[in-house]
Design a protein around this motif. Structure first.
Motif, PDB file in Angstrom:
ATOM      1  N   LEU A 151       0.828  -1.209   0.000  1.00 52.55           N
ATOM      2  CA  LEU A 151       0.000   0.000   0.000  1.00 52.55           C
ATOM      3  C   LEU A 151       0.860   1.257   0.000  1.00 52.55           C
ATOM      4  CD1 LEU A 151      -2.729  -1.041   2.627  1.00 52.55           C
ATOM      5  CD2 LEU A 151      -3.111  -0.659   0.187  1.00 52.55           C
ATOM      6  N   LEU A 152       2.029   1.186   0.653  1.00 48.13           N
ATOM      7  CA  LEU A 152       2.884   2.369   0.794  1.00 48.13           C
ATOM      8  C   LEU A 152       3.708   2.653  -0.466  1.00 48.13           C
ATOM      9  CD1 LEU A 152       4.189   1.794   4.434  1.00 48.13           C
ATOM     10  CD2 LEU A 152       2.461   3.442   3.706  1.00 48.13           C
ATOM     11  N   LEU A 153       4.121   1.609  -1.176  1.00 50.82           N
ATOM     12  CA  LEU A 153       5.033   1.789  -2.315  1.00 50.82           C
ATOM     13  C   LEU A 153       4.504   2.735  -3.399  1.00 50.82           C
ATOM     14  CD1 LEU A 153       6.539  -1.796  -2.742  1.00 50.82           C
ATOM     15  CD2 LEU A 153       7.787   0.325  -2.228  1.00 50.82           C
ATOM     16  N   PRO A 154       3.230   2.679  -3.786  1.00 54.49           N
ATOM     17  CA  PRO A 154       2.755   3.630  -4.817  1.00 54.49           C
ATOM     18  C   PRO A 154       2.821   5.092  -4.382  1.00 54.49           C
ATOM     19  CG  PRO A 154       1.245   1.773  -4.607  1.00 54.49           C
ATOM     20  CD  PRO A 154       2.196   1.686  -3.455  1.00 54.49           C
ATOM     21  N   PHE A 155       2.950   5.343  -3.084  1.00 50.31           N
ATOM     22  CA  PHE A 155       3.006   6.720  -2.582  1.00 50.31           C
ATOM     23  C   PHE A 155       4.435   7.093  -2.157  1.00 50.31           C
ATOM     24  CE2 PHE A 155      -1.323   5.376  -2.214  1.00 50.31           C
ATOM     25  CZ  PHE A 155      -2.070   6.495  -2.542  1.00 50.31           C
ATOM     26  N   LYS A 156       5.388   6.482  -2.846  1.00 50.53           N
ATOM     27  CA  LYS A 156       6.799   6.682  -2.513  1.00 50.53           C
ATOM     28  C   LYS A 156       7.187   8.157  -2.548  1.00 50.53           C
ATOM     29  CE  LYS A 156      11.400   5.119  -3.936  1.00 50.53           C
ATOM     30  NZ  LYS A 156      12.146   4.204  -4.838  1.00 50.53           N
ATOM     31  N   LYS A 157       6.765   8.877  -3.594  1.00 54.39           N
ATOM     32  CA  LYS A 157       7.147  10.286  -3.731  1.00 54.39           C
ATOM     33  C   LYS A 157       6.538  11.139  -2.626  1.00 54.39           C
ATOM     34  CE  LYS A 157       7.865  10.329  -8.758  1.00 54.39           C
ATOM     35  NZ  LYS A 157       7.432  10.929 -10.050  1.00 54.39           N
ATOM     36  N   VAL A 158       5.262  10.898  -2.331  1.00 53.44           N
ATOM     37  CA  VAL A 158       4.580  11.683  -1.296  1.00 53.44           C
ATOM     38  C   VAL A 158       5.256  11.495   0.057  1.00 53.44           C
ATOM     39  CG1 VAL A 158       2.400  11.999  -0.048  1.00 53.44           C
ATOM     40  CG2 VAL A 158       2.376  11.576  -2.513  1.00 53.44           C
ATOM     41  N   ILE A 159       5.517  10.228   0.414  1.00 55.56           N
ATOM     42  CA  ILE A 159       6.125   9.939   1.715  1.00 55.56           C
ATOM     43  C   ILE A 159       7.529  10.522   1.783  1.00 55.56           C
ATOM     44  CG2 ILE A 159       6.892   8.085   3.242  1.00 55.56           C
ATOM     45  CD1 ILE A 159       4.608   6.372   2.086  1.00 55.56           C
ATOM     46  N   GLN A 160       8.282  10.395   0.666  1.00 53.51           N
ATOM     47  CA  GLN A 160       9.645  10.912   0.648  1.00 53.51           C
ATOM     48  C   GLN A 160       9.661  12.429   0.818  1.00 53.51           C
ATOM     49  OE1 GLN A 160      12.329   8.449   0.020  1.00 53.51           O
ATOM     50  NE2 GLN A 160      13.276  10.099   1.211  1.00 53.51           N
ATOM     51  N   GLN A 161       8.710  13.103   0.171  1.00 53.70           N
ATOM     52  CA  GLN A 161       8.638  14.563   0.299  1.00 53.70           C
ATOM     53  C   GLN A 161       8.340  14.979   1.739  1.00 53.70           C
ATOM     54  OE1 GLN A 161       5.663  15.745  -2.530  1.00 53.70           O
ATOM     55  NE2 GLN A 161       7.004  15.461  -4.323  1.00 53.70           N
ATOM     56  N   LYS A 162       7.423  14.244   2.393  1.00 52.18           N
ATOM     57  CA  LYS A 162       7.074  14.566   3.785  1.00 52.18           C
ATOM     58  C   LYS A 162       8.279  14.391   4.695  1.00 52.18           C
ATOM     59  CE  LYS A 162       2.642  15.340   3.114  1.00 52.18           C
ATOM     60  NZ  LYS A 162       2.014  16.660   3.364  1.00 52.18           N
ATOM     61  N   VAL A 163       9.032  13.315   4.489  1.00 48.41           N
ATOM     62  CA  VAL A 163      10.204  13.055   5.331  1.00 48.41           C
ATOM     63  C   VAL A 163      11.290  14.089   5.055  1.00 48.41           C
ATOM     64  CG1 VAL A 163      12.057  11.415   5.831  1.00 48.41           C
ATOM     65  CG2 VAL A 163       9.700  10.602   5.560  1.00 48.41           C
ATOM     66  N   ASN A 164      11.525  14.411   3.767  1.00 49.72           N
ATOM     67  CA  ASN A 164      12.545  15.410   3.429  1.00 49.72           C
ATOM     68  C   ASN A 164      12.206  16.770   4.032  1.00 49.72           C
ATOM     69  OD1 ASN A 164      13.963  13.518   1.989  1.00 49.72           O
ATOM     70  ND2 ASN A 164      13.105  14.105  -0.011  1.00 49.72           N
ATOM     71  N   ARG A 165      10.918  17.122   3.997  1.00 53.93           N
ATOM     72  CA  ARG A 165      10.487  18.387   4.586  1.00 53.93           C
ATOM     73  C   ARG A 165      10.741  18.391   6.090  1.00 53.93           C
ATOM     74  NH1 ARG A 165       4.723  19.249   2.875  1.00 53.93           N
ATOM     75  NH2 ARG A 165       5.745  19.157   0.836  1.00 53.93           N
ATOM     76  N   ARG A 166      10.491  17.230   6.710  1.00 48.89           N
ATOM     77  CA  ARG A 166      10.726  17.122   8.153  1.00 48.89           C
ATOM     78  C   ARG A 166      12.222  17.227   8.464  1.00 48.89           C
ATOM     79  NH1 ARG A 166       7.840  14.769  12.418  1.00 48.89           N
ATOM     80  NH2 ARG A 166       8.897  15.401  14.337  1.00 48.89           N
ATOM     81  N   LEU A 167      13.052  16.593   7.600  1.00 43.63           N
ATOM     82  CA  LEU A 167      14.500  16.650   7.806  1.00 43.63           C
ATOM     83  C   LEU A 167      15.015  18.080   7.675  1.00 43.63           C
ATOM     84  CD1 LEU A 167      15.684  13.448   5.887  1.00 43.63           C
ATOM     85  CD2 LEU A 167      16.013  13.918   8.328  1.00 43.63           C
ATOM     86  N   SER A 168      14.508  18.801   6.669  1.00 34.37           N
ATOM     87  CA  SER A 168      14.968  20.175   6.455  1.00 34.37           C
ATOM     88  C   SER A 168      14.537  21.082   7.595  1.00 34.37           C
ATOM     89  CB  SER A 168      14.431  20.703   5.121  1.00 34.37           C
ATOM     90  OG  SER A 168      13.010  20.731   5.135  1.00 34.37           O
ATOM     91  N   SER A 169      13.312  20.852   8.138  1.00 35.22           N
ATOM     92  CA  SER A 169      12.849  21.682   9.261  1.00 35.22           C
ATOM     93  C   SER A 169      13.644  21.373  10.521  1.00 35.22           C
ATOM     94  CB  SER A 169      11.357  21.446   9.505  1.00 35.22           C
ATOM     95  OG  SER A 169      11.124  20.110   9.922  1.00 35.22           O
ATOM     96  N   ASP A 170      14.043  20.092  10.708  1.00 34.86           N
ATOM     97  CA  ASP A 170      14.859  19.738  11.868  1.00 34.86           C
ATOM     98  C   ASP A 170      16.267  20.330  11.768  1.00 34.86           C
ATOM     99  OD1 ASP A 170      12.766  18.380  12.903  1.00 34.86           O
ATOM    100  OD2 ASP A 170      13.457  16.382  12.304  1.00 34.86           O
TER     101      ASP A 170
END
Length: 758
Positions: free
Chosen positions: A739-758
């Motif tokens: 279920l998660l694999l088709p949303f790879k880009k969305v999840i990656q963007q959310k994590v990258n945004r979190r990393l940049s804010s941290d």
């Protein structure tokens, strides 16, 4: 958590334990029949007013005395009368109704006289009165069974009798029965049922506690093969259970048919959380991390996920609060609190122990780690290679299971919790078969005209129609109503002829009115109020289940609407049996309402972790699987929705969602290290997958202990929750990644945004 913090946590645990030891209240057991009524229910409020006006409908004991040669035997009848008179002298007995001292009114020109229904002063008198009684449907099948092998003593006990007084009263009745050599006896009623249930609860609590202790010790030894690997987790779990039980008793709670399940449930939940932490700690040691660093990293990495899983498990139980049934509601609240106490015990005692005890033996640690990795790698690769097939299979099975789940009936019985071969259940069935029921049936009657009377002739005609329908619809026992007194007077005016036990003509009724109230008072018939504007229709029926009860209620409502003139008579079904049947029906809807609330909160928690409602929705999908699949299993095995099975869904969701929380928090941690989704899923599958499988084995083993119960509620909980946990681990390991694999880009963007804010 560093070493200094672990010392403070230990101090907190010691202080809390001392507080609970000092405030220990002692264990108390209770089974209150009314704890299964829906609270804040207009029908319950109405019944409470009804019984204040008339009386409680289940404060009686049915006692059938058996004689193999037939009850119309002078020796047996004399002995039974002597026993009946003894019963009437017991404290807590308000009266005994039986054929032995029953007197019928006879109206003559000289007034009202009363004659004994049974006269065994001579063989001729006994033969004649026996023949008359057998032919009279007022008594045959009511105060003695149709084969005439047993007679009924209806022992009216004190209204709203306390359980302790009821236990004493029933013990005194049994003691006196032993002094008589009757061929046999059967008994059924609230004072017997409550005592039998509490005795079972005490047995079940000891059984569950024993099974839980030995089961946990065995599992710990299999996993760790070390004295402290067994003793330490055991001490932590026992501490958590002690805190939970002490809190329950301190706040006025009691152990009932629901809460006796707490020890094994809390033990396996606490053990599963501990396995996640210890497994992470051991993996760190295997990768050559220093001991103190391994401990610190284990609690840093798993502090949040273990807390969240404890919280979601607690929410699953607390969702039972929405059922509005006290027994289920407080079981949910107290078990939810118990889960959080178990989390406190784990995080206040385990860090100190890990810092001050040597690591677990490592002889086989690396070998088993390699075996687990090979197995999980193979499963992950095969899952990706067959992703379309697996996805379609999960969707199809879930849709089909949902269809069958929708066909599961709601049906429950008064004595659902008892095992099929229990003596109490057999006694109740005896009365259902021989006396047309042990289950009270109550109908409220009201004269529609405020200036009218329930004894007005047109109103009595409506009651007659109602009685005839109820007798046919419910196949009920003898019916008592205001019409009963009228029939008795008509019978009395016709020299006691059984054919005259009916509503007379309007002209005849006018002549007999002066006698009705006199006979009603003499016979102690509480069938109408002083102002005669309200009355009751009372009988007994067999316990054929709430499903049939609902159909009978609907037929009654349709009959009343079509055939009863509401300008003359108002009718309303009430009573304890009606309320219990209603609870079986409503509790299913309330459980799923509570589940909706729990789903919402869990969705918010997961959404908080990934800052995405789409990810939250995807993670919740696999947690629908175990609920729907278990519903399908219920359909195929003929298991109905009722008080004892509906709770399974709240418990199963609260525990099953833990796997998803652990999986997603570990995935988030892997991605925060800079890994892409595919790599992070692989590493999560290898690390968290092992812990999920182990904890599922532990949880299933723990809930399987409940199948040794003689009570239905723990048995169903053990079987159905165990199945749901197996279904949950399949969904989380094999469907969630897909279920998660088709949303790879969305999840990656959310994590990258979190990393940049941290």
């Amino acid at each position: 958590m560093n070493k200094k913090m672990s010392n403070r946590a230990l101090g907190f645990a010691v202080i809390l334990s001392i507080f609970f030891v000092v405030s220990w209240q002692g264990v108390s057991f209770n089974y209150d029949f009314e704890n299964f009524f829906q609270q804040d229910d207009p029908d319950l409020d109405f019944y409470q007013e009804y019984r204040a006006t008339f009386q409680n409908d289940n404060d009686y004991l049915l006692l059938a005395l058996q004689n193999n040669q037939g009850i119309f035997d002078s020796t047996f009848l004399s002995k039974a009368l002597s026993f009946s008179m003894e019963l009437q002298q017991l404290e807590g007995v308000d009266g005994v109704v039986s054929i032995l001292d029953q007197k019928e009114p006879i109206i003559s020109p000289f007034g009202i006289n009363y004659r004994k229904l049974l006269d065994w002063s001579s063989k001729e008198n006994l033969s004649k009165s026996a023949e008359n009684s057998i032919q009279d449907r007022q008594w045959n099948g009511n105060l003695f069974d149709e084969p005439s092998n047993s007679l009924l003593l209806l022992v009216k006990n004190k209204q709203m009798i306390a359980k302790e007084q009821g236990d004493t009263l029933y013990a005194n009745i049994e003691q006196r029965l032993k002094t008589y050599d009757f061929d046999g006896f059967r008994s059924a009623g609230k004072i017997k049922a409550q005592g039998a249930f509490v005795a079972l609860l005490q047995k079940e609590f000891s059984l569950f506690l024993g099974f839980a202790i030995y089961g946990v010790l065995f599992l710990l030894w299999l996993m760790y093969r070390s004295w402290w690997g067994v003793v330490l987790p055991f001490v932590i779990i026992i501490t958590g259970i002690f805190w939970s039980l002490s809190f329950l008793l301190l706040t006025g709670g009691e152990l009932d048919v629901m809460s006796v399940m707490q020890p094994p449930i809390l033990m396996v939940i606490g053990l599963s959380g501990m396995v996640h932490v210890v497994n992470h700690y051991q993996s760190a040691l295997t990768s050559k991390q220093p001991k103190e660093e391994a401990i610190y990293n284990a609690f840093k990495a798993l502090g949040l996920p273990v807390f969240l899983t404890a919280l979601t498990t607690s929410l699953g139980f607390v969702s039972l609060y929405f059922t509005n049934v006290p027994s289920l509601k407080w079981f949910g609240v107290y078990t939810g609190c118990g889960v959080m106490f178990m989390f406190l015990a784990l995080f206040s005692l385990l860090p100190f122990a890990l810092y001050h005890l040597s690591p677990l033996p490592s002889s086989n640690r690396e070998i088993w780690a390699r075996r687990w990795n090979r197995l999980l790698q193979t499963l992950f690769v095969e899952t990706l290679n067959r992703r379309k097939l697996i996805f379609v299979v999960f969707v199809l099975i879930t849709l089909v299971a949902g269809y069958f789940m929708s066909r599961v009936k709601t049906n429950g019985y008064l004595l659902d919790s008892l095992p099929e071969d229990h003596a109490l259940l057999e006694d109740f069935r005896f009365f259902d078969q021989n006396y047309r029921g042990s289950k009270p049936l109550e109908v409220y009657l009201q004269a529609a005209d405020k200036n009218g009377s329930i004894l007005d002739y047109p109103v009595l005609q409506e009651i007659k129609k109602l009685e005839e329908f109820i007798g046919e619809n419910y196949n009920s026992a003898f019916i008592m109503s205001p019409l009963t007194a009228v029939k008795a007077v008509n019978k009395a005016q016709n020299r006691g002829s059984s054919k005259a036990f009916t509503l007379p003509s309007a002209l005849a009724y006018e002549r007999m009115q002066p006698f009705i109230e006199r006979i009603g008072i003499n016979q102690n018939l509480k069938l109408w109020t002083k102002d005669k504007t309200e009355g009751r229709l009372s009988s007994r029926t067999a316990d054929n289940g709430s499903l049939l009860g609902k159909k009978q209620e609907e037929k009654l409502e349709a009959f009343v609407a079509k055939n009863i003139d509401d300008n003359l008579l108002k009718v309303r079904l009430t009573g304890t049996s009606f309320l219990i049947d209603k609870s079986h029906e409503l509790v299913t809807h309330k459980v799923f309402t509570g589940l909706g609330f729990a789903f919402l909160l869990v969705g918010i928690i997961i959404g908080f972790l990934f800052r995405s409602w789409r990810v939250s929705f995807l993670v919740l999908l696999p947690n629908i699987v175990p609920l729907v699949w278990v519903g399908c299993v219920m359909y195929w095995f003929g298991i109905d929705f009722k008080l004892s099975t509906s709770i399974v869904f709240a418990i199963a969701f609260g525990i099953a969602v833990d796997d998803s929380i652990h999986f997603m928090t570990n995935l988030r941690m892997q991605m925060m290290k800079g890994q892409d989704l595919s790599k992070a899923l692989f590493n999560t599958f290898l690390t968290t997958g092992k812990a999920i499988v182990l904890t599922t084995i532990i949880l299933v083993s723990g809930f399987a202990m409940l199948t040794f119960s003689d009570l239905e509620i723990p048995w169903f909980t053990g079987v159905l929750v165990s199945l749901s946990l197996v279904f949950a681990v399949l969904a989380d390991l094999f469907w969630l990644p897909l279920l998660l694999l088709p949303f790879k880009k969305v999840i990656q963007q959310k994590v990258n945004r979190r990393l940049s804010s941290d």
